[in-house]
Design a protein around this motif. Structure first.
Motif, PDB file in Angstrom:
ATOM      1  N   VAL A  85       5.806 -22.259  10.105  1.00  0.00           N
ATOM      2  CA  VAL A  85       5.530 -20.816  10.062  1.00  0.00           C
ATOM      3  C   VAL A  85       6.521 -20.288   9.297  1.00  0.00           C
ATOM      4  N   TYR A  86       6.046 -19.334   8.487  1.00  0.00           N
ATOM      5  CA  TYR A  86       7.033 -18.610   7.401  1.00  0.00           C
ATOM      6  C   TYR A  86       6.954 -17.221   7.188  1.00  0.00           C
ATOM      7  N   ASP A  87       7.824 -16.457   6.797  1.00  0.00           N
ATOM      8  CA  ASP A  87       7.794 -14.965   6.556  1.00  0.00           C
ATOM      9  C   ASP A  87       7.658 -15.157   5.082  1.00  0.00           C
ATOM     10  N   VAL A  88       7.314 -13.967   4.326  1.00  0.00           N
ATOM     11  CA  VAL A  88       7.357 -13.681   3.059  1.00  0.00           C
ATOM     12  C   VAL A  88       7.487 -12.361   2.521  1.00  0.00           C
ATOM     13  N   ARG A  89       8.299 -11.659   1.982  1.00  0.00           N
ATOM     14  CA  ARG A  89       8.559 -10.502   1.587  1.00  0.00           C
ATOM     15  C   ARG A  89       7.737  -9.925   0.351  1.00  0.00           C
ATOM     16  N   ILE A  90       6.888  -9.039   0.200  1.00  0.00           N
ATOM     17  CA  ILE A  90       5.899  -8.792  -0.876  1.00  0.00           C
ATOM     18  C   ILE A  90       6.175  -7.150  -1.211  1.00  0.00           C
ATOM     19  N   PRO A  91       7.059  -6.941  -2.100  1.00  0.00           N
ATOM     20  CA  PRO A  91       7.411  -5.328  -2.462  1.00  0.00           C
ATOM     21  C   PRO A  91       6.200  -4.687  -3.244  1.00  0.00           C
ATOM     22  N   PHE A  92       6.369  -3.400  -2.977  1.00  0.00           N
ATOM     23  CA  PHE A  92       5.333  -2.687  -4.057  1.00  0.00           C
ATOM     24  C   PHE A  92       5.828  -2.521  -5.162  1.00  0.00           C
ATOM     25  N   PRO A  93       4.708  -2.252  -6.064  1.00  0.00           N
ATOM     26  CA  PRO A  93       5.179  -1.911  -7.471  1.00  0.00           C
ATOM     27  C   PRO A  93       6.246  -0.827  -7.686  1.00  0.00           C
ATOM     28  N   MET A  94       6.073   0.084  -6.726  1.00  0.00           N
ATOM     29  CA  MET A  94       7.342   1.194  -6.926  1.00  0.00           C
ATOM     30  C   MET A  94       7.471   1.649  -5.400  1.00  0.00           C
ATOM     31  N   GLU A  95       8.515   2.341  -5.138  1.00  0.00           N
ATOM     32  CA  GLU A  95       8.657   2.942  -3.971  1.00  0.00           C
ATOM     33  C   GLU A  95       7.808   3.896  -3.481  1.00  0.00           C
ATOM     34  N   VAL A  96       7.444   3.982  -2.252  1.00  0.00           N
ATOM     35  CA  VAL A  96       6.379   4.919  -1.637  1.00  0.00           C
ATOM     36  C   VAL A  96       7.192   5.752  -0.552  1.00  0.00           C
ATOM     37  N   THR A  97       6.649   6.984  -0.273  1.00  0.00           N
ATOM     38  CA  THR A  97       7.375   7.748   0.320  1.00  0.00           C
ATOM     39  C   THR A  97       6.307   8.451   1.466  1.00  0.00           C
ATOM     40  N   ASP A  98       5.162   8.006   1.407  1.00  0.00           N
ATOM     41  CA  ASP A  98       4.122   8.551   2.526  1.00  0.00           C
ATOM     42  C   ASP A  98       3.122   7.303   2.710  1.00  0.00           C
ATOM     43  N   GLU A  99       2.334   7.915   3.641  1.00  0.00           N
ATOM     44  CA  GLU A  99       1.066   7.310   4.115  1.00  0.00           C
ATOM     45  C   GLU A  99       0.249   6.926   2.853  1.00  0.00           C
ATOM     46  N   LYS A 100      -0.011   8.003   2.037  1.00  0.00           N
ATOM     47  CA  LYS A 100      -0.900   7.969   1.021  1.00  0.00           C
ATOM     48  C   LYS A 100      -0.684   7.003  -0.054  1.00  0.00           C
ATOM     49  N   GLY A 101       0.648   7.130  -0.384  1.00  0.00           N
ATOM     50  CA  GLY A 101       1.460   6.276  -1.495  1.00  0.00           C
ATOM     51  C   GLY A 101       1.301   4.898  -1.053  1.00  0.00           C
ATOM     52  N   ALA A 102       1.355   4.392   0.173  1.00  0.00           N
ATOM     53  CA  ALA A 102       1.627   3.123   0.842  1.00  0.00           C
ATOM     54  C   ALA A 102      -0.095   2.580   0.647  1.00  0.00           C
ATOM     55  N   LYS A 103      -0.862   3.367   1.020  1.00  0.00           N
ATOM     56  CA  LYS A 103      -2.349   2.776   0.875  1.00  0.00           C
ATOM     57  C   LYS A 103      -2.646   2.597  -0.560  1.00  0.00           C
ATOM     58  N   SER A 104      -2.381   3.520  -1.487  1.00  0.00           N
ATOM     59  CA  SER A 104      -2.807   3.435  -2.908  1.00  0.00           C
ATOM     60  C   SER A 104      -2.054   2.283  -3.580  1.00  0.00           C
ATOM     61  N   SER A 105      -0.896   1.962  -3.146  1.00  0.00           N
ATOM     62  CA  SER A 105      -0.101   0.860  -3.524  1.00  0.00           C
ATOM     63  C   SER A 105      -0.811  -0.488  -3.053  1.00  0.00           C
ATOM     64  N   PHE A 106      -1.002  -0.528  -2.011  1.00  0.00           N
ATOM     65  CA  PHE A 106      -1.728  -1.620  -1.319  1.00  0.00           C
ATOM     66  C   PHE A 106      -3.077  -2.038  -2.180  1.00  0.00           C
ATOM     67  N   ASN A 107      -3.788  -0.826  -2.204  1.00  0.00           N
ATOM     68  CA  ASN A 107      -5.164  -1.225  -2.728  1.00  0.00           C
ATOM     69  C   ASN A 107      -5.074  -1.621  -4.313  1.00  0.00           C
ATOM     70  N   GLY A 108      -4.080  -0.926  -5.026  1.00  0.00           N
ATOM     71  CA  GLY A 108      -4.033  -1.443  -6.339  1.00  0.00           C
ATOM     72  C   GLY A 108      -3.397  -3.058  -6.408  1.00  0.00           C
ATOM     73  N   MET A 109      -2.543  -3.404  -5.460  1.00  0.00           N
ATOM     74  CA  MET A 109      -2.158  -4.678  -5.424  1.00  0.00           C
ATOM     75  C   MET A 109      -3.446  -5.703  -4.985  1.00  0.00           C
ATOM     76  N   SER A 110      -4.299  -5.219  -4.030  1.00  0.00           N
ATOM     77  CA  SER A 110      -5.457  -5.958  -3.631  1.00  0.00           C
ATOM     78  C   SER A 110      -6.305  -6.114  -5.040  1.00  0.00           C
ATOM     79  N   GLN A 111      -6.596  -4.855  -5.565  1.00  0.00           N
ATOM     80  CA  GLN A 111      -7.493  -5.100  -6.840  1.00  0.00           C
ATOM     81  C   GLN A 111      -7.019  -6.014  -7.880  1.00  0.00           C
ATOM     82  N   LEU A 112      -5.622  -6.030  -8.113  1.00  0.00           N
ATOM     83  CA  LEU A 112      -4.941  -6.977  -9.118  1.00  0.00           C
ATOM     84  C   LEU A 112      -5.202  -8.424  -8.623  1.00  0.00           C
TER      85      LEU A 112
END
Length: 321
Positions: free
Chosen positions: A263-290
């Motif tokens: 069992v392992y933990d892995v850290r995956i960062p956002f492409p850039m720092e986010v400051t709110d819920e909207k930014g977090a979801k947008s970053s996740f969606n972009g990473m998911s698309q890629l």
């Protein structure tokens, strides 16, 4: 325990021709511009036995994790109960459950029974369970005393009222003057000592109030994306039996990975720092698309994958329950 990190950069040129089909409301895939290049830096931590102090700021910076002081401030902001440990008059250690609030600089505000006369030297231990997968915690060492003047009392009673929606008797109020803080990522792990000034000057994570809801949504509705993140962004030589998101903060998110090997933990960062819920979801969606485009061979995987995983101490090799 000193954290050693390895970082890498993902320079992905997303394809404008293909888009992942979406059948959910909360997480949708954005239209990616053809010329937009995304640089995604990722790292995973492994452990050594060397003690770490908060002066080793470069470690948190290179691992794209919030500083230990920020984590401690977030734990204190999100929690409302802890264990106060002190010495009785006859020298015996005593731990009691207490409720607490915090003021603007993270100073704990306690409401204690008149029957309890705590020793000046005390420790307040606080835990925060993260989606049933991890329990980060902090222990504040300091001197406990009554508030100094009426102005301070009014400020502390206001903090208590805001936290619990109730009035508090002024005679029962105590504050813990923070000397230092021990921050731990989970049970059975060594901690990081945080200086008083670093703790007070740190800011709680801006996603702290929405992180749990976002993570629960993703774990309930986006398992395909999480598995794809493991396969695309992490260099694995074993089959992933199960994976879940543990937590999300302004700099990225942590995944728990179960496999026949461990069992392992892995850290995956956002492409850039986010400051709110909207930014977090947008970053996740972009990473998911890629990740989807890479998996479908619409976009080349011309990046270095994560090669180091953090073993989870004391975890079963079976999937999460």
């Amino acid at each position: 325990m000193k954290l050693q990190t390895q970082s890498f950069a993902l320079n992905l040129l997303p394809s404008p021709k293909f888009f992942k089909p979406i059948d959910r409301r909360e997480f949708t895939s954005p239209n990616l511009a053809p010329s937009r290049r995304i640089s995604l830096r990722c790292s995973v931590s492994t452990a050594s036995s060397t003690p770490l102090t908060a002066t080793d700021h470069q470690l948190s910076a290179s691992s794209h994790k919030p500083f230990p002081a920020e984590v401690s401030r977030s734990i204190m902001e999100l929690s409302s109960v802890g264990t106060l440990s002190t010495l009785t008059h006859d020298g015996w250690p005593l731990g009691v459950g207490v409720r607490f609030a915090v003021d603007g600089d993270g100073t704990p505000v306690l409401c204690l029974s008149r029957a309890l006369s705590p020793d000046k030297r005390s420790a307040l231990h606080v835990q925060l369970e993260q989606c049933g997968l991890r329990t980060p915690q902090c222990t504040i060492q300091g001197s406990i005393a009554r508030p100094g003047d009426d102005h301070v009392v009014k400020r502390l009673t206001a903090a208590w009222r805001k936290k619990f929606g109730e009035e508090v008797e002024e005679d029962s109020l105590y504050v813990v003057a923070v000397d230092r803080v021990l921050q731990m990522e989970d049970f059975m792990e060594d901690g990081v000592w945080v200086a008083s000034a670093d703790y007070k000057n740190a800011s709680p994570d801006p996603l702290r109030d929405v992180a749990e809801d976002i993570v629960n949504q993703i774990n309930a509705n986006n398992m395909e994306d999480i598995f794809r993140f493991c396969n695309v962004y992490v260099d694995l030589d074993f089959v992933v039996s199960e994976t879940k998101m543990i937590w999300m903060d302004r700099l990225g998110f942590d995944l728990r990975v179960w496999s026949p090997r461990g069992v392992y933990d892995v850290r995956i960062p956002f492409p850039m720092e986010v400051t709110d819920e909207k930014g977090a979801k947008s970053s996740f969606n972009g990473m998911s698309q890629l990740a989807w485009e890479v998996e479908k061979s619409y976009c080349p995987a011309d990046f270095n994958k994560v090669k180091l995983l953090k073993p989870v101490v004391g975890s079963s090799h079976k999937g999460g329950q």
